[in-house]
Design an enzyme around this catalytic site. Sequence first.
Site, short mmCIF file in Angstrom:
data_model
loop_
_atom_site.label_atom_id
_atom_site.label_comp_id
_atom_site.label_asym_id
_atom_site.label_seq_id
_atom_site.Cartn_x
_atom_site.Cartn_y
_atom_site.Cartn_z
N ASP A 31 1.05 10.66 1.39
CA ASP A 31 0.95 11.86 2.25
C ASP A 31 1.46 13.09 1.51
O ASP A 31 0.86 14.16 1.55
CB ASP A 31 1.67 11.66 3.59
CG ASP A 31 2.99 10.92 3.47
OD1 ASP A 31 3.20 10.24 2.45
OD2 ASP A 31 3.82 11.02 4.38
N LYS A 34 1.83 4.19 -0.63
CA LYS A 34 2.51 4.41 0.66
C LYS A 34 3.59 3.33 0.78
O LYS A 34 3.71 2.63 1.79
CB LYS A 34 1.45 4.32 1.77
CG LYS A 34 1.87 4.78 3.11
CD LYS A 34 2.04 6.28 3.23
CE LYS A 34 2.61 6.60 4.60
NZ LYS A 34 3.29 7.87 4.69
N ASP A 77 -9.65 6.53 -2.07
CA ASP A 77 -10.86 6.97 -1.39
C ASP A 77 -10.64 8.36 -0.78
O ASP A 77 -11.41 9.30 -1.01
CB ASP A 77 -11.18 5.94 -0.29
CG ASP A 77 -12.53 6.16 0.34
OD1 ASP A 77 -13.36 6.87 -0.25
OD2 ASP A 77 -12.77 5.62 1.43
N TYR A 89 -10.12 -2.81 1.92
CA TYR A 89 -11.56 -2.79 1.65
C TYR A 89 -12.12 -4.16 1.31
O TYR A 89 -13.31 -4.30 1.05
CB TYR A 89 -11.85 -1.90 0.45
CG TYR A 89 -12.10 -0.46 0.79
CD1 TYR A 89 -11.04 0.35 1.19
CD2 TYR A 89 -13.37 0.09 0.69
CE1 TYR A 89 -11.25 1.67 1.49
CE2 TYR A 89 -13.58 1.42 0.99
CZ TYR A 89 -12.52 2.20 1.39
OH TYR A 89 -12.74 3.51 1.67
#
Length: 414
Positions: A280, A226, A304, A159
Amino acid sequence: MFQKLSPPTSGETIHMETGNRLRVPDTPILPFIEGDGIGPDIWRACREVLDAAVNKAYAGKRKIHWFEIYAGEKAQAHYGEWLPEDTLKAIATYRVAIKGPLTTPVGGGFRSLNVSLRQLLELYACVRPIRYFTGVPAPVKEPEKVDFVIFRENTEDVYSGLEWKQGSNEAMRLIHFLNNELKAKVREDSGVGIKPISITASKRLIRMAIQYAIDHQRSSVTLVHKGNIMKFTEGAFKEWGYEIAKEAFPQQTITEDELWQNHDGKAPAGKIVIKDRIADNMFQQLLIRPHEYDVIASPNLNGDYLSDAGAAQVGGLGMAPGANIGDQAALFEATHGTAPKYANQDKVNPSSLILSGVMMLEHLGWQEAADAVVQGLQKTIQQKRVTYDLARHLEGATLLKCSEFATAISNNLA
Ligand code: NAD
């Protein structure tokens, strides 16, 4: 002090004490940005409820002195710019502010006014509590098990705006550098973005999340990342999270590994469990075992996605509050956008902004007023007196306008 603003002549300024603790007077001046589209409707509703709750809780001893400042379309009209310096200065000076949704200008050099506000004021944590209100139509079987708070890093990750268009000189130079100097294999026809994740930003965010867990008697902080794939960015975020827990909160925290090795899975009284989950997996965890999660800390992009997915679980963005918080200032905001097709119809659900106001009252330490609003909102929903978005899913509901809903909440304050 300001180019075009006149602060209220009564009321006092909130000050910051050492350790970033606020000193809140009984009559704080709080700037507000009404917002675009449905902003004026939901702001009027929010202000009515907050003023009524403060009045009810403190019998006139405390009172908010509102101070209008401008961003978005109203700022264009007043200043000829979308985000005037006055606005940034007012939020920095008065330390706590609230805003409605803002149109994202097309062109004009801004990616988003919200992103700009967060970055310019160094509001590094996007805080999103996700909880269920009895009676709200929800798509999952046990929405009442959902009660967690997401701390999303706000200033870096993909971002941060470090992105170059396919075919541009910058993209070509970067690809050339990557392929020739670092022996990467990036296709020449790629657009390129950079994902910086720093020790500084990760540790201050996770420190705030752990401090929140301590202050609010929460049981765990989960680092969502992640890191199995992006080891040196997302994986490092996780490692720095465990590090800051040990460095800053050695007495108050315990890792999940220690919990099982030394305590048979049962947290000793007063200890907050620090754990981590891969992003995930976390999406299914929050659907299947939401009660196992309490405070969540995450880099920008994961946070987000998780924030909106979490909000959907308990009835959608119309009910989800948010805040952007830094060490020097805090800005509370509705999480949805300007819904322009409903502007000035006195129709939409003001709960997101009202609940952001609840977070603001809690931030001020005005817990009694915050609790009064939550109870008033809960009672009104249970009476099935709601706005159109909820009414259409609720059998036997009484359809209220935005302003009528606010008045119903004010009348239902505990
Ligand atoms: P949106 O959230 O404005 O609206 C999407 C739909 O959600 C609406 O059509 C409406 O059906 C529903 N909705 C939203 N808020 C509601 C409420 N309070 N009550 C009932 N229903 C509600 O999203 P969008 O259409 O993608 O964006 C419109 C504009 O808002 C864009 O300019 C966008 O950039 C901006 N935006 C601003 C913010 C912000 O200021 N925080 C956030 C998201 C989008």
